[in-house]
Write an enzyme that holds these catalytic residues in place. Sequence first.
Site, PDB file in Angstrom:
ATOM      1  N   THR A 116       0.861  -1.193   0.000  1.00 28.24           N
ATOM      2  CA  THR A 116       0.000   0.000   0.000  1.00 28.24           C
ATOM      3  C   THR A 116       0.894   1.238   0.000  1.00 28.24           C
ATOM      4  OG1 THR A 116      -1.671  -1.246   1.195  1.00 28.24           O
ATOM      5  CG2 THR A 116      -1.863   1.155   1.266  1.00 28.24           C
ATOM      6  N   GLU A 140      -3.925  -4.944  -2.740  1.00 25.31           N
ATOM      7  CA  GLU A 140      -4.601  -6.154  -2.232  1.00 25.31           C
ATOM      8  C   GLU A 140      -5.726  -5.747  -1.298  1.00 25.31           C
ATOM      9  OE1 GLU A 140      -4.481  -6.944   1.087  1.00 25.31           O
ATOM     10  OE2 GLU A 140      -3.151  -5.281   1.617  1.00 25.31           O
ATOM     11  N   PHE A 141      -6.706  -6.623  -1.175  1.00 26.66           N
ATOM     12  CA  PHE A 141      -7.830  -6.361  -0.268  1.00 26.66           C
ATOM     13  C   PHE A 141      -8.036  -7.553   0.671  1.00 26.66           C
ATOM     14  CE2 PHE A 141      -8.447  -3.875  -4.139  1.00 26.66           C
ATOM     15  CZ  PHE A 141      -8.619  -2.600  -3.620  1.00 26.66           C
ATOM     16  N   LEU A 142      -6.919  -8.190   1.066  1.00 22.93           N
ATOM     17  CA  LEU A 142      -6.996  -9.385   1.919  1.00 22.93           C
ATOM     18  C   LEU A 142      -7.313  -9.013   3.358  1.00 22.93           C
ATOM     19  CD1 LEU A 142      -3.567 -11.034   0.946  1.00 22.93           C
ATOM     20  CD2 LEU A 142      -5.751 -11.273  -0.238  1.00 22.93           C
ATOM     21  N   GLU A 144      -6.811 -10.334   7.162  1.00 25.11           N
ATOM     22  CA  GLU A 144      -6.062 -11.330   7.925  1.00 25.11           C
ATOM     23  C   GLU A 144      -7.049 -12.370   8.442  1.00 25.11           C
ATOM     24  OE1 GLU A 144      -3.377  -9.882  10.895  1.00 25.11           O
ATOM     25  OE2 GLU A 144      -2.587  -8.355   9.539  1.00 25.11           O
ATOM     26  N   LYS A 206      -7.263   1.645  -2.978  1.00 31.76           N
ATOM     27  CA  LYS A 206      -6.931   0.877  -1.770  1.00 31.76           C
ATOM     28  C   LYS A 206      -7.205   1.705  -0.502  1.00 31.76           C
ATOM     29  CE  LYS A 206      -4.952  -1.753   1.229  1.00 31.76           C
ATOM     30  NZ  LYS A 206      -5.351  -3.080   1.593  1.00 31.76           N
ATOM     31  N   ASN A 210     -10.213   1.085   2.614  1.00 35.48           N
ATOM     32  CA  ASN A 210      -9.941   0.977   4.052  1.00 35.48           C
ATOM     33  C   ASN A 210     -10.451   2.211   4.804  1.00 35.48           C
ATOM     34  OD1 ASN A 210      -8.928  -1.545   3.952  1.00 35.48           O
ATOM     35  ND2 ASN A 210      -6.804  -1.017   4.384  1.00 35.48           N
ATOM     36  N   CYS A 262      -3.618  -2.376   9.310  1.00 41.45           N
ATOM     37  CA  CYS A 262      -4.063  -1.694   8.084  1.00 41.45           C
ATOM     38  C   CYS A 262      -4.896  -0.441   8.341  1.00 41.45           C
ATOM     39  CB  CYS A 262      -4.854  -2.669   7.230  1.00 41.45           C
ATOM     40  SG  CYS A 262      -3.895  -4.135   6.825  1.00 41.45           S
TER      41      CYS A 262
HETATM   42  C1  UGA Z   1      -8.616  -4.792   6.546  1.00 43.81           C
HETATM   43  C2  UGA Z   1      -9.675  -4.792   5.422  1.00 43.81           C
HETATM   44  O1  UGA Z   1     -10.892  -5.364   5.908  1.00 43.81           O
HETATM   45  C3  UGA Z   1      -9.176  -5.598   4.212  1.00 43.81           C
HETATM   46  O2  UGA Z   1     -10.119  -5.499   3.152  1.00 43.81           O
HETATM   47  C4  UGA Z   1      -7.828  -5.006   3.767  1.00 43.81           C
HETATM   48  O3  UGA Z   1      -7.293  -5.692   2.646  1.00 43.81           O
HETATM   49  C5  UGA Z   1      -6.838  -5.088   4.907  1.00 43.81           C
HETATM   50  O4  UGA Z   1      -7.366  -4.307   6.017  1.00 43.81           O
HETATM   51  C6  UGA Z   1      -5.528  -4.530   4.434  1.00 43.81           C
HETATM   52  O5  UGA Z   1      -5.466  -3.339   4.124  1.00 43.81           O
HETATM   53  O6  UGA Z   1      -4.574  -5.301   4.229  1.00 43.81           O
HETATM   54  P1  UGA Z   1      -7.948  -6.509   8.473  1.00 43.81           P
HETATM   55  O7  UGA Z   1      -7.010  -5.444   8.959  1.00 43.81           O
HETATM   56  O8  UGA Z   1      -7.458  -7.905   8.359  1.00 43.81           O
HETATM   57  O9  UGA Z   1      -8.498  -6.123   7.005  1.00 43.81           O
HETATM   58  O10 UGA Z   1      -9.164  -6.483   9.489  1.00 43.81           O
HETATM   59  P2  UGA Z   1     -10.741  -6.254   9.508  1.00 43.81           P
HETATM   60  O11 UGA Z   1     -11.405  -7.564   9.531  1.00 43.81           O
HETATM   61  O12 UGA Z   1     -11.190  -5.262   8.511  1.00 43.81           O
HETATM   62  O13 UGA Z   1     -10.865  -5.593  10.983  1.00 43.81           O
HETATM   63  C7  UGA Z   1     -10.219  -4.350  11.283  1.00 43.81           C
HETATM   64  C8  UGA Z   1     -10.626  -3.862  12.672  1.00 43.81           C
HETATM   65  O14 UGA Z   1     -12.015  -3.535  12.710  1.00 43.81           O
HETATM   66  C9  UGA Z   1     -10.399  -4.897  13.780  1.00 43.81           C
HETATM   67  O15 UGA Z   1      -9.864  -4.235  14.922  1.00 43.81           O
HETATM   68  C10 UGA Z   1     -11.804  -5.417  14.082  1.00 43.81           C
HETATM   69  O16 UGA Z   1     -11.957  -5.864  15.401  1.00 43.81           O
HETATM   70  C11 UGA Z   1     -12.653  -4.167  13.819  1.00 43.81           C
HETATM   71  N1  UGA Z   1     -14.050  -4.490  13.449  1.00 43.81           N
HETATM   72  C12 UGA Z   1     -14.324  -5.197  12.329  1.00 43.81           C
HETATM   73  C13 UGA Z   1     -15.086  -4.036  14.271  1.00 43.81           C
HETATM   74  O17 UGA Z   1     -14.852  -3.360  15.313  1.00 43.81           O
HETATM   75  N2  UGA Z   1     -16.377  -4.334  13.925  1.00 43.81           N
HETATM   76  C14 UGA Z   1     -16.683  -5.036  12.811  1.00 43.81           C
HETATM   77  O18 UGA Z   1     -17.896  -5.258  12.534  1.00 43.81           O
HETATM   78  C15 UGA Z   1     -15.632  -5.485  11.986  1.00 43.81           C
END
Ligand code: UGA
Length: 442
Positions: A116, A140-142, A144, A206, A210, A262
Amino acid sequence: MRVAVLGAGYVGATSAAVLAALGHHVTCVERDRSRLAIWRSGNDPLAEPGLTDLLHCVDLQFVGDGAEIATADLVIVAVGTPTGAGGMPDLAQLEDAAAQIGALARTGAVVLIRSTVPVGTCDRLQSGPLRRMRVVSNPEFLREGHALQDALAPDRIVAGGPSDARSIVEHLYRRVIEGRSLPAAIDPRGPVPFLWMSARSAELAKYAANGFLATKLSFVNEIANLAESVGADAGAVLESMGSDPRIGPQHLRPGLGWGGSCFPKDTRALQAIADGAGYDFIVLRAAIDQNTRQLGQFAAAIRRSVIPGGTVGLLGLAFKAGTPDTRESPAIALAHVLVRGGLSVRAFDPAVRALADDRGIEVRATVDEACAGADAVVIATEWPEFAALDLRALRNVTRGDLLFDGRSVISPQAAHAAGLRYIGPSGIEEEPTADVRLRGAA
Ligand code: UGA
């Protein structure tokens, strides 16, 4: 195609494994010797579900030097871009990779930037160290914990750069785009949109995704806080919002704040990009501020309720469920505030056994060990194990009766029925219904 991937973190290792599974000849270059040794032993230092199984089925080499760049048709850059000065990403690893590619890669090779990076980075590399190559932004939009699903069956593939690189990138992802030959564990989504645009648009796409998801969560947290203040049921309100397909049910769970490697980094960078362009991005700034306030208000509620010197059983250390990753974890930020405020914090997380820098957080091996004798229990990560806790058994080991649910995973009614007082992410105590009060008295 011959592909060299630089960086074996989440993005690099997942991309490399998936491209090898799609039939490409892939080599993954990792400079960190200890991380490289783990990959080479067939293990996954990131504990990404399904990744080691896939690695055992594909022919993928992990190496310590970039010699393979010289023979690659396509070089993928997936090195880290952590926050640097003024919120902008620190591009030191990217610059190193670009210098190496510039020196080794053959003329006309396609260089995919998957890290990014700020808008304009690909154009700058194209006219600088990578002028002999074709530089394409391919963010990427992965997520974790779901990286393989998201890499093999993504919602979209975004790429942008010189138009004569388009067919090569499409060829690289052909089987993903067509939704063909997915492993059984992957939920198929049918054909995947391939969105080709300028490099600058792909870079901004990207950050925009986010930034929007983080803003959505900050808005959700505001609504949940407001619901508490006006006597509405946040769960019901959010369920209704999520039923509208324009809003959608995902990323709607209120919490003590968003974190991870992220959202915090990318929202800071997007803010810095806007500032640098002289654009006042007021919605994003508010979303970031709200996230800081959200954690602060939750921490303040705990500190108001627990006696000075008291003990908190903290459930969760990872930044979210499904990963051992603690980078910018709200759970850890909260624990530090509580420790600084004079409370003892004993923590349990199913995926985190120790912290490199614990700063007073005691990590325990079970929920019971973390919560025994605690004045309050705090849920800080949304692990399914915590949603399924036996609350009566929990109440039997704690000293106090306070349950702070910072991830909205417990029903207040269930907590009350087990004899616990329930405080959600807004920090406001939820009163038991008349029903539960009667049962408690009986
Ligand atoms: C995020 C994005 O969802 C991905 O699409 C992106 O590719 C990635 O960043 C990146 O840039 O590499 P990620 O960081 O793995 O993915 O995590 P998320 O599942 O999005 O959660 C992020 C935060 O939001 C966590 O602290 C989680 O606990 C919180 N969250 C998530 C909430 O508080 N409520 C929700 O309903 C969902």
